[in-house]
Write a protein that holds these residues in place. Structure first.
Motif, PDB file in Angstrom:
ATOM      1  N   ALA A 145      36.281  29.401  73.088  1.00  0.00           N
ATOM      2  CA  ALA A 145      36.044  30.809  73.434  1.00  0.00           C
ATOM      3  C   ALA A 145      35.486  30.950  74.845  1.00  0.00           C
ATOM      4  O   ALA A 145      35.976  31.758  75.642  1.00  0.00           O
ATOM      5  N   ILE A 146      34.474  30.156  75.190  1.00  0.00           N
ATOM      6  CA  ILE A 146      33.885  30.291  76.522  1.00  0.00           C
ATOM      7  C   ILE A 146      34.816  29.713  77.585  1.00  0.00           C
ATOM      8  O   ILE A 146      34.871  30.213  78.726  1.00  0.00           O
ATOM      9  N   ARG A 147      35.603  28.684  77.217  1.00  0.00           N
ATOM     10  CA  ARG A 147      36.604  28.161  78.149  1.00  0.00           C
ATOM     11  C   ARG A 147      37.599  29.257  78.536  1.00  0.00           C
ATOM     12  O   ARG A 147      37.906  29.460  79.716  1.00  0.00           O
ATOM     13  N   GLN A 148      38.096  29.965  77.534  1.00  0.00           N
ATOM     14  CA  GLN A 148      39.076  31.010  77.788  1.00  0.00           C
ATOM     15  C   GLN A 148      38.456  32.184  78.535  1.00  0.00           C
ATOM     16  O   GLN A 148      39.088  32.785  79.423  1.00  0.00           O
ATOM     17  N   THR A 149      37.224  32.525  78.193  1.00  0.00           N
ATOM     18  CA  THR A 149      36.554  33.635  78.868  1.00  0.00           C
ATOM     19  C   THR A 149      36.422  33.366  80.358  1.00  0.00           C
ATOM     20  O   THR A 149      36.725  34.228  81.188  1.00  0.00           O
ATOM     21  N   LEU A 150      35.981  32.170  80.726  1.00  0.00           N
ATOM     22  CA  LEU A 150      35.809  31.834  82.135  1.00  0.00           C
ATOM     23  C   LEU A 150      37.155  31.699  82.843  1.00  0.00           C
ATOM     24  O   LEU A 150      37.316  32.137  83.987  1.00  0.00           O
ATOM     25  N   ALA A 151      38.134  31.102  82.169  1.00  0.00           N
ATOM     26  CA  ALA A 151      39.438  30.886  82.799  1.00  0.00           C
ATOM     27  C   ALA A 151      40.195  32.191  83.024  1.00  0.00           C
ATOM     28  O   ALA A 151      40.950  32.313  83.992  1.00  0.00           O
ATOM     29  N   ARG A 152      39.972  33.163  82.161  1.00  0.00           N
ATOM     30  CA  ARG A 152      40.761  34.396  82.218  1.00  0.00           C
ATOM     31  C   ARG A 152      40.067  35.535  82.957  1.00  0.00           C
ATOM     32  O   ARG A 152      40.672  36.593  83.129  1.00  0.00           O
ATOM     33  N   PHE A 153      38.819  35.328  83.380  1.00  0.00           N
ATOM     34  CA  PHE A 153      38.182  36.419  84.124  1.00  0.00           C
ATOM     35  C   PHE A 153      38.990  36.635  85.399  1.00  0.00           C
ATOM     36  O   PHE A 153      39.159  35.719  86.207  1.00  0.00           O
ATOM     37  N   PRO A 154      39.512  37.849  85.624  1.00  0.00           N
ATOM     38  CA  PRO A 154      40.591  38.030  86.591  1.00  0.00           C
ATOM     39  C   PRO A 154      40.169  38.258  88.036  1.00  0.00           C
ATOM     40  O   PRO A 154      41.019  38.496  88.891  1.00  0.00           O
ATOM     41  N   ARG A 155      38.871  38.196  88.329  1.00  0.00           N
ATOM     42  CA  ARG A 155      38.431  38.524  89.684  1.00  0.00           C
ATOM     43  C   ARG A 155      37.089  37.857  89.955  1.00  0.00           C
ATOM     44  O   ARG A 155      36.500  37.255  89.054  1.00  0.00           O
ATOM     45  N   PRO A 182      25.825  50.816  87.360  1.00  0.00           N
ATOM     46  CA  PRO A 182      25.813  49.751  86.349  1.00  0.00           C
ATOM     47  C   PRO A 182      27.019  48.834  86.501  1.00  0.00           C
ATOM     48  O   PRO A 182      28.067  49.242  87.003  1.00  0.00           O
ATOM     49  N   ARG A 183      26.857  47.599  86.060  1.00  0.00           N
ATOM     50  CA  ARG A 183      27.984  46.663  86.109  1.00  0.00           C
ATOM     51  C   ARG A 183      29.134  47.201  85.249  1.00  0.00           C
ATOM     52  O   ARG A 183      28.908  47.747  84.170  1.00  0.00           O
ATOM     53  N   PRO A 184      30.376  47.015  85.687  1.00  0.00           N
ATOM     54  CA  PRO A 184      31.519  47.503  84.910  1.00  0.00           C
ATOM     55  C   PRO A 184      31.701  46.720  83.618  1.00  0.00           C
ATOM     56  O   PRO A 184      31.116  45.649  83.420  1.00  0.00           O
ATOM     57  N   ALA A 185      32.544  47.252  82.748  1.00  0.00           N
ATOM     58  CA  ALA A 185      32.703  46.714  81.392  1.00  0.00           C
ATOM     59  C   ALA A 185      33.151  45.257  81.392  1.00  0.00           C
ATOM     60  O   ALA A 185      32.679  44.455  80.573  1.00  0.00           O
ATOM     61  N   ASP A 186      34.076  44.884  82.292  1.00  0.00           N
ATOM     62  CA  ASP A 186      34.561  43.500  82.266  1.00  0.00           C
ATOM     63  C   ASP A 186      33.464  42.511  82.666  1.00  0.00           C
ATOM     64  O   ASP A 186      33.363  41.417  82.104  1.00  0.00           O
ATOM     65  N   PHE A 187      32.624  42.891  83.608  1.00  0.00           N
ATOM     66  CA  PHE A 187      31.518  42.041  84.045  1.00  0.00           C
ATOM     67  C   PHE A 187      30.500  41.901  82.905  1.00  0.00           C
ATOM     68  O   PHE A 187      30.030  40.796  82.595  1.00  0.00           O
ATOM     69  N   GLU A 188      30.177  43.007  82.240  1.00  0.00           N
ATOM     70  CA  GLU A 188      29.231  42.957  81.129  1.00  0.00           C
ATOM     71  C   GLU A 188      29.774  42.127  79.973  1.00  0.00           C
ATOM     72  O   GLU A 188      29.037  41.388  79.320  1.00  0.00           O
ATOM     73  N   ALA A 189      31.077  42.261  79.710  1.00  0.00           N
ATOM     74  CA  ALA A 189      31.685  41.478  78.632  1.00  0.00           C
ATOM     75  C   ALA A 189      31.605  39.986  78.937  1.00  0.00           C
ATOM     76  O   ALA A 189      31.379  39.161  78.036  1.00  0.00           O
ATOM     77  N   LEU A 190      31.788  39.614  80.202  1.00  0.00           N
ATOM     78  CA  LEU A 190      31.662  38.217  80.613  1.00  0.00           C
ATOM     79  C   LEU A 190      30.249  37.709  80.363  1.00  0.00           C
ATOM     80  O   LEU A 190      30.047  36.630  79.795  1.00  0.00           O
ATOM     81  N   LEU A 191      29.247  38.498  80.756  1.00  0.00           N
ATOM     82  CA  LEU A 191      27.856  38.097  80.545  1.00  0.00           C
ATOM     83  C   LEU A 191      27.524  38.015  79.056  1.00  0.00           C
ATOM     84  O   LEU A 191      26.827  37.100  78.616  1.00  0.00           O
ATOM     85  N   ASP A 192      28.033  38.970  78.278  1.00  0.00           N
ATOM     86  CA  ASP A 192      27.776  38.947  76.835  1.00  0.00           C
ATOM     87  C   ASP A 192      28.357  37.692  76.195  1.00  0.00           C
ATOM     88  O   ASP A 192      27.738  37.075  75.307  1.00  0.00           O
ATOM     89  N   ALA A 193      29.562  37.298  76.639  1.00  0.00           N
ATOM     90  CA  ALA A 193      30.184  36.091  76.102  1.00  0.00           C
ATOM     91  C   ALA A 193      29.356  34.858  76.452  1.00  0.00           C
ATOM     92  O   ALA A 193      29.199  33.944  75.630  1.00  0.00           O
ATOM     93  N   MET A 194      28.816  34.827  77.656  1.00  0.00           N
ATOM     94  CA  MET A 194      28.006  33.683  78.059  1.00  0.00           C
ATOM     95  C   MET A 194      26.686  33.651  77.288  1.00  0.00           C
ATOM     96  O   MET A 194      26.214  32.589  76.879  1.00  0.00           O
ATOM     97  N   ARG A 195      26.096  34.821  77.057  1.00  0.00           N
ATOM     98  CA  ARG A 195      24.858  34.881  76.273  1.00  0.00           C
ATOM     99  C   ARG A 195      25.107  34.424  74.839  1.00  0.00           C
ATOM    100  O   ARG A 195      24.287  33.692  74.261  1.00  0.00           O
ATOM    101  N   ALA A 196      26.236  34.848  74.277  1.00  0.00           N
ATOM    102  CA  ALA A 196      26.559  34.454  72.909  1.00  0.00           C
ATOM    103  C   ALA A 196      26.756  32.945  72.813  1.00  0.00           C
ATOM    104  O   ALA A 196      26.299  32.299  71.857  1.00  0.00           O
ATOM    105  N   PHE A 197      27.442  32.367  73.808  1.00  0.00           N
ATOM    106  CA  PHE A 197      27.634  30.915  73.809  1.00  0.00           C
ATOM    107  C   PHE A 197      26.298  30.197  73.922  1.00  0.00           C
ATOM    108  O   PHE A 197      26.050  29.210  73.210  1.00  0.00           O
TER     109      PHE A 197
END
Length: 324
Positions: free
Chosen positions: A265-275, A299-314
């Motif tokens: 999950a975290i591999r895909q999250t980091l690899a697919r972050f598009p910017r 505030p940080r946009p949704a994609d940035f927050e989703a990335l941080l949330d995924a990292m926090r969950a991991f």
């Protein structure tokens, strides 16, 4: 009525070999290359006292004299594009730019830019350099920008940027860990071999970036970055120079760095972050008319927050595994 423009400057030795229009675009970033090309063709720009074609190459050391009218960039057409405007009065407009919106038309992006949108909203901006855009953020960087709506505001904001009184802070997610905040000082100019990239080079312009730690992860760090100068790609170049490139940066980032024990999950999250994970989060300036100190936060946009949330969950799951 269009504004008269007068500049005199010497082409730096570091620009040797560039086309004249390329060198001028670096020397006079307040004006688009298409406008500079028009001024060259109409002999409103002279180089060592003579008219030149945009494609001619420079040697470095030539004297450039600009005597022109602000006029409109004929190639930039007004287009109805929705903008997230946070503040607007007679002098300035502050907006929250989404990732993916190009600021100025250019190669590969002839229209659907912020400049097109501003001309639709305020047609009179055709008479102001760069349609009032006094500083830029990259296409895939989100966040705050201020636009001058009058020549008075344009001069005031340019002066504030030059004397470093404009406060610009960014959220940046970078690879690697930090023990604390710090400062990066490294002159930035064109990469010696790849002219499309910037790099820390001895012949570049002075650049200073301050940073502090906002949140730590096992293999990444969320930084709050403060710009003292505003060079092209400054944060991206300085972080890469420190061996801490921004997550998702397609130019300076290299391969994604993975935390120990990374799951799919975290591999895909980091690899697919598009910017690049970079957001202009805070802007502070002095109002051009009232001299009032003003500031805005986005505030940080949704994609940035989703990335941080995924990292926090991991990280949380990783901690639970380690506790077992």
């Amino acid at each position: 009525m269009n504004a008269s423009i007068h500049h005199e400057a010497t082409i730096p030795d570091s620009a040797a070999g560039l086309r004249i229009d390329q060198a001028l675009a670096e020397m006079f970033p307040d004006y688009s290359r298409s406008r500079l090309q028009q001024w060259l063709k109409s002999e409103q720009i002279l180089v060592d006292g003579r008219a030149c074609k945009p494609r001619e190459r420079v040697l470095g050391g030539e004297l450039v004299v600009v005597r022109a009218e602000a006029g409109n960039d004929a190639a930039v057409e007004p287009q109805a594009i929705e903008l997230d405007v946070l503040f607007e009065d007679a002098q300035i407009l502050v907006l929250n730019k989404p990732a993916g919106l190009v600021v100025h038309p250019g190669a590969g992006n002839p229209d659907r830019t912020l400049q097109n949108a501003l001309l639709h909203r305020h047609p009179h901006l055709e008479g102001i350099p760069r349609c009032g855009i006094v500083h830029r953020i990259d296409k895939d960087t989100s966040g705050l920008l201020v636009v001058a709506l009058t020549l008075k505001a344009h001069k005031s904001l340019v002066d504030q940027l030059q004397d470093k009184s404009v406060g610009r802070e960014y959220d940046a997610l970078v690879a690697g860990t930090f023990t604390g905040g710090g400062t990066v000082e490294g002159a930035i100019g064109r990469h010696p071999r790849d002219r499309k990239r910037m790099a820390v080079v001895a012949t570049g312009k002075p650049a200073i970036t301050h940073y502090r730690v906002t949140e730590r992860f096992s293999a990444h760090t969320l930084l709050r970055v403060h710009l003292e100068t505003g060079r092209t790609h400054q944060i991206r170049v300085h972080m890469a120079y420190m061996q801490h490139p921004l997550v998702g940066d397609p130019v300076y980032g290299g391969r994604p760095r993975l935390p120990a024990g990374a799951d799919e999950a975290i591999r895909q999250t980091l690899a697919r972050f598009p910017r690049q994970a970079l957001h202009a989060a805070r802007l502070r300036l002095q109002h051009p008319d009232t001299n009032e100190e003003m500031s805005w936060d986005a505030p940080r946009p949704a994609d940035f927050e989703a990335l941080l949330d995924a990292m926090r969950a991991f990280e949380a799951e990783r901690g639970q595994r380690n506790d077992r």
